[in-house]
Design a protein around this motif. Structure first.
Motif, PDB file in Angstrom:
ATOM      1  N   ASN A  58      -8.796 -20.792 -52.520  1.00  0.00           N
ATOM      2  CA  ASN A  58      -7.870 -20.316 -51.675  1.00  0.00           C
ATOM      3  C   ASN A  58      -7.083 -19.186 -52.381  1.00  0.00           C
ATOM      4  OD1 ASN A  58      -8.236 -22.203 -49.594  1.00  0.00           O
ATOM      5  ND2 ASN A  58      -6.441 -23.605 -50.607  1.00  0.00           N
ATOM      6  N   ASP A  59      -7.034 -19.182 -53.856  1.00  0.00           N
ATOM      7  CA  ASP A  59      -6.669 -17.891 -54.569  1.00  0.00           C
ATOM      8  C   ASP A  59      -7.566 -16.866 -54.406  1.00  0.00           C
ATOM      9  OD1 ASP A  59      -4.227 -19.180 -55.200  1.00  0.00           O
ATOM     10  OD2 ASP A  59      -4.922 -19.857 -57.181  1.00  0.00           O
ATOM     11  N   TYR A  60      -8.869 -17.271 -54.404  1.00  0.00           N
ATOM     12  CA  TYR A  60      -9.868 -15.978 -54.408  1.00  0.00           C
ATOM     13  C   TYR A  60      -9.878 -15.574 -52.836  1.00  0.00           C
ATOM     14  CZ  TYR A  60     -14.385 -14.085 -53.795  1.00  0.00           C
ATOM     15  OH  TYR A  60     -15.339 -12.976 -53.391  1.00  0.00           O
ATOM     16  N   ILE A  61      -9.664 -16.191 -51.858  1.00  0.00           N
ATOM     17  CA  ILE A  61      -9.554 -15.881 -50.486  1.00  0.00           C
ATOM     18  C   ILE A  61      -8.319 -14.827 -50.697  1.00  0.00           C
ATOM     19  CG2 ILE A  61      -9.335 -16.402 -48.252  1.00  0.00           C
ATOM     20  CD1 ILE A  61     -10.883 -18.774 -48.594  1.00  0.00           C
ATOM     21  N   LYS A  62      -7.276 -15.161 -50.935  1.00  0.00           N
ATOM     22  CA  LYS A  62      -6.249 -14.355 -51.156  1.00  0.00           C
ATOM     23  C   LYS A  62      -6.448 -12.956 -51.796  1.00  0.00           C
ATOM     24  CE  LYS A  62      -2.667 -17.861 -50.926  1.00  0.00           C
ATOM     25  NZ  LYS A  62      -1.505 -18.523 -51.711  1.00  0.00           N
ATOM     26  N   SER A  63      -7.367 -12.839 -52.870  1.00  0.00           N
ATOM     27  CA  SER A  63      -7.475 -11.809 -53.567  1.00  0.00           C
ATOM     28  C   SER A  63      -8.629 -10.882 -52.746  1.00  0.00           C
ATOM     29  CB  SER A  63      -8.483 -12.080 -54.880  1.00  0.00           C
ATOM     30  OG  SER A  63      -9.864 -12.402 -54.537  1.00  0.00           O
ATOM     31  N   ASP A  92     -15.886 -25.203 -49.788  1.00  0.00           N
ATOM     32  CA  ASP A  92     -14.758 -25.984 -50.171  1.00  0.00           C
ATOM     33  C   ASP A  92     -13.258 -25.772 -49.511  1.00  0.00           C
ATOM     34  OD1 ASP A  92     -16.865 -27.086 -51.796  1.00  0.00           O
ATOM     35  OD2 ASP A  92     -15.966 -26.044 -53.563  1.00  0.00           O
ATOM     36  N   ALA A  93     -13.146 -24.467 -49.202  1.00  0.00           N
ATOM     37  CA  ALA A  93     -11.885 -24.089 -48.484  1.00  0.00           C
ATOM     38  C   ALA A  93     -11.840 -24.631 -46.920  1.00  0.00           C
ATOM     39  CB  ALA A  93     -11.928 -22.548 -48.379  1.00  0.00           C
ATOM     40  N   LEU A  98     -12.163 -20.444 -43.666  1.00  0.00           N
ATOM     41  CA  LEU A  98     -13.388 -19.384 -43.526  1.00  0.00           C
ATOM     42  C   LEU A  98     -13.271 -18.723 -42.262  1.00  0.00           C
ATOM     43  CD1 LEU A  98     -16.346 -21.338 -45.174  1.00  0.00           C
ATOM     44  CD2 LEU A  98     -15.257 -19.339 -46.227  1.00  0.00           C
ATOM     45  N   LYS A  99     -13.141 -19.227 -41.087  1.00  0.00           N
ATOM     46  CA  LYS A  99     -12.895 -18.506 -39.903  1.00  0.00           C
ATOM     47  C   LYS A  99     -11.789 -17.587 -40.038  1.00  0.00           C
ATOM     48  CE  LYS A  99     -15.188 -21.839 -36.690  1.00  0.00           C
ATOM     49  NZ  LYS A  99     -14.745 -22.773 -35.509  1.00  0.00           N
ATOM     50  N   GLN A 100     -10.792 -17.813 -40.350  1.00  0.00           N
ATOM     51  CA  GLN A 100      -9.492 -16.841 -40.823  1.00  0.00           C
ATOM     52  C   GLN A 100     -10.074 -15.694 -41.522  1.00  0.00           C
ATOM     53  OE1 GLN A 100      -6.751 -17.282 -38.973  1.00  0.00           O
ATOM     54  NE2 GLN A 100      -5.958 -15.291 -39.970  1.00  0.00           N
ATOM     55  N   LEU A 101     -10.664 -15.975 -42.762  1.00  0.00           N
ATOM     56  CA  LEU A 101     -11.122 -14.860 -43.374  1.00  0.00           C
ATOM     57  C   LEU A 101     -11.922 -13.989 -42.736  1.00  0.00           C
ATOM     58  CD1 LEU A 101     -11.714 -13.616 -46.128  1.00  0.00           C
ATOM     59  CD2 LEU A 101     -13.462 -15.321 -46.758  1.00  0.00           C
ATOM     60  N   PHE A 102     -12.885 -14.343 -41.899  1.00  0.00           N
ATOM     61  CA  PHE A 102     -13.752 -13.358 -41.169  1.00  0.00           C
ATOM     62  C   PHE A 102     -13.053 -12.724 -40.108  1.00  0.00           C
ATOM     63  CE2 PHE A 102     -17.228 -15.334 -43.278  1.00  0.00           C
ATOM     64  CZ  PHE A 102     -18.533 -14.656 -42.984  1.00  0.00           C
ATOM     65  N   LYS A 134     -23.701 -21.712 -38.822  1.00  0.00           N
ATOM     66  CA  LYS A 134     -23.817 -21.194 -37.380  1.00  0.00           C
ATOM     67  C   LYS A 134     -22.406 -20.776 -36.868  1.00  0.00           C
ATOM     68  CE  LYS A 134     -26.818 -23.378 -34.669  1.00  0.00           C
ATOM     69  NZ  LYS A 134     -27.268 -24.396 -33.635  1.00  0.00           N
ATOM     70  N   GLU A 135     -21.577 -21.476 -37.182  1.00  0.00           N
ATOM     71  CA  GLU A 135     -20.180 -20.884 -36.429  1.00  0.00           C
ATOM     72  C   GLU A 135     -19.632 -19.767 -37.132  1.00  0.00           C
ATOM     73  OE1 GLU A 135     -17.115 -23.907 -36.474  1.00  0.00           O
ATOM     74  OE2 GLU A 135     -18.486 -25.520 -36.428  1.00  0.00           O
ATOM     75  N   LEU A 136     -20.160 -19.419 -38.468  1.00  0.00           N
ATOM     76  CA  LEU A 136     -19.726 -18.305 -39.044  1.00  0.00           C
ATOM     77  C   LEU A 136     -20.699 -17.136 -38.832  1.00  0.00           C
ATOM     78  CD1 LEU A 136     -18.650 -19.701 -42.743  1.00  0.00           C
ATOM     79  CD2 LEU A 136     -17.059 -18.680 -40.795  1.00  0.00           C
TER      80      LEU A 136
END
Length: 374
Positions: A58-63, A92-93, A98-102, A134-136
């Motif tokens: 999660n910290d990586y995604i924030k970065s 793992d997140a 992951l969808k929010q990241l995309f 597939k979802e991503l």
């Protein structure tokens, strides 16, 4: 020594480009360029979501969020992201994160036509992860297989048997994944031509898009085995796309690598991603200090030439427009033809298979010849 048409080798040499880099150890300040010119026009970007193992996911995604925001605040925004490389650790997140990241990435730039890829071990592809892929919208898979032969897998200390791996790949194809690529190892102790040929037949029957050749560190007959791999691959209709990758009818275009090789402008996003702006190679990092250096480099147009050569299968891509005396280059080309590294056909020069194998060494020789005129 065989003579060579000057027009021929000039065509060959002039087909290539120098890489321009800016030495990151040289301090660049905003006084080096017009700070008022904030809007940097870049059409495409590549995003490498390469998970850093020493921090939480999660910290990586924030970065990554911070990285995108930093570019936005500096008015550096590409028209589209054409390549996104995922790390399996990010799963793992959870799919919602992951969808929010995309979603955040798509707000930064257009990702509708992006090549979204992931590299993983074959064991990663269970039904749950396939659903997430597939979802991503993942559309390019790179699978670490090395060999389908059970005895060879034991020799290499690999888990899983060949038939199970084939079953997983067939399942991926049935789920709609058409761009599947694998890594194939050669020249390891105990490998036989018969098993290598069976691997090639399996690759062909599965209709794999392409494969990367991995040379064993313990190999003793590298040149001979490289020639065998090349011959067997061509028999089942695969041909070189780059110096270590063979593809079927250029199905796997690998957009990111092609952009980098051709020095196309491509903004790097995400930790450790390599990009290219105005023929200058830049690497992106996740902390603000390094990002400032990247932004400064993007704005700096006064770059020094370095003699780093991009090579491809059928061309060396060397631009010698600044050099008047080509005597040593001419001599080198003649020697390479004599030694069967290059071949001249219809006034064009291209690598032989032997030349492909030794391409890195050939690059070094050209670099030395060019340095003579620096």
């Amino acid at each position: 020594m065989r003579s060579i048409c000057r027009r021929s080798y000039l065509k060959f040499l002039e087909s290539t480009r120098f890489q321009n880099k800016c030495n990151s150890s040289m301090p660049l300040s905003f006084s080096d360029f017009n700070i008022e010119d904030m809007n940097i026009k870049i059409k495409q970007a590549a995003l490498n979501l390469d998970y850093i193992s020493d921090i939480k996911v999660n910290d990586y995604i924030k970065s990554v969020y911070n990285n995108l925001e930093y570019y936005s605040l500096n008015s550096i925004r590409p028209e589209k992201i054409n390549s996104i490389k995922l790390s399996t650790k990010l799963f793992d997140a959870g799919i919602s994160d992951l969808k929010q990241l995309f979603k955040k990435i798509s707000q930064f730039s257009n990702i509708e036509q992006a090549e979204i890829s992931i590299e993983s071990d074959i064991r990663f592809y269970n039904n749950n992860n396939i659903r997430k892929l597939k979802e991503l919208g993942v559309n390019r898979l790179s699978i670490l297989i090395y060999t389908f032969d059970n005895e060879n897998r034991k020799l290499l200390g690999l888990k899983g048997d060949g038939k199970s791996i084939q079953k997983i790949i067939r399942n991926l194809i049935s789920e709609g994944f058409r761009n599947i690529n694998i890594q194939l190892m050669y020249d390891f102790n105990g490998q036989k031509i018969e098993t290598l040929q069976r691997d090639m037949n399996i690759i062909s029957n599965l209709d794999i898009s392409g494969f990367k050749l991995i040379k064993s560190e313990n190999g003793k007959n590298s040149i001979e085995n490289f020639a065998i791999v090349t011959k067997l691959a061509r028999e089942v209709c695969y041909e070189y796309q780059s110096l270590d990758s063979m593809v079927r009818a250029c199905r796997d275009k690998d957009i990111y690598n092609n952009c980098i090789k051709c020095n196309q402008n491509i903004l790097p996003l995400g930790h450790g991603t390599l990009g290219c702006i105005n023929k200058m190679r830049i690497e992106n990092w996740s902390n603000e200090k390094e990002n400032k250096i990247v932004v400064r480099k993007i704005r700096c147009n006064c770059m020094k030439d370095l003699c780093s050569i991009e090579s491809d299968v059928n061309k060396l891509n060397i631009s010698l427009s600044k050099y008047d005396n080509l005597e040593k280059i001419n001599q080198l080309v003649k020697e390479l033809i004599n030694e069967d590294f290059l071949v001249e056909v219809d006034e064009k020069l291209s690598f032989t298979d032997k030349g492909i194998y030794w391409a890195d060494k050939i690059e070094e020789q050209f670099k030395e010849a060019i340095l003579a005129y620096k």
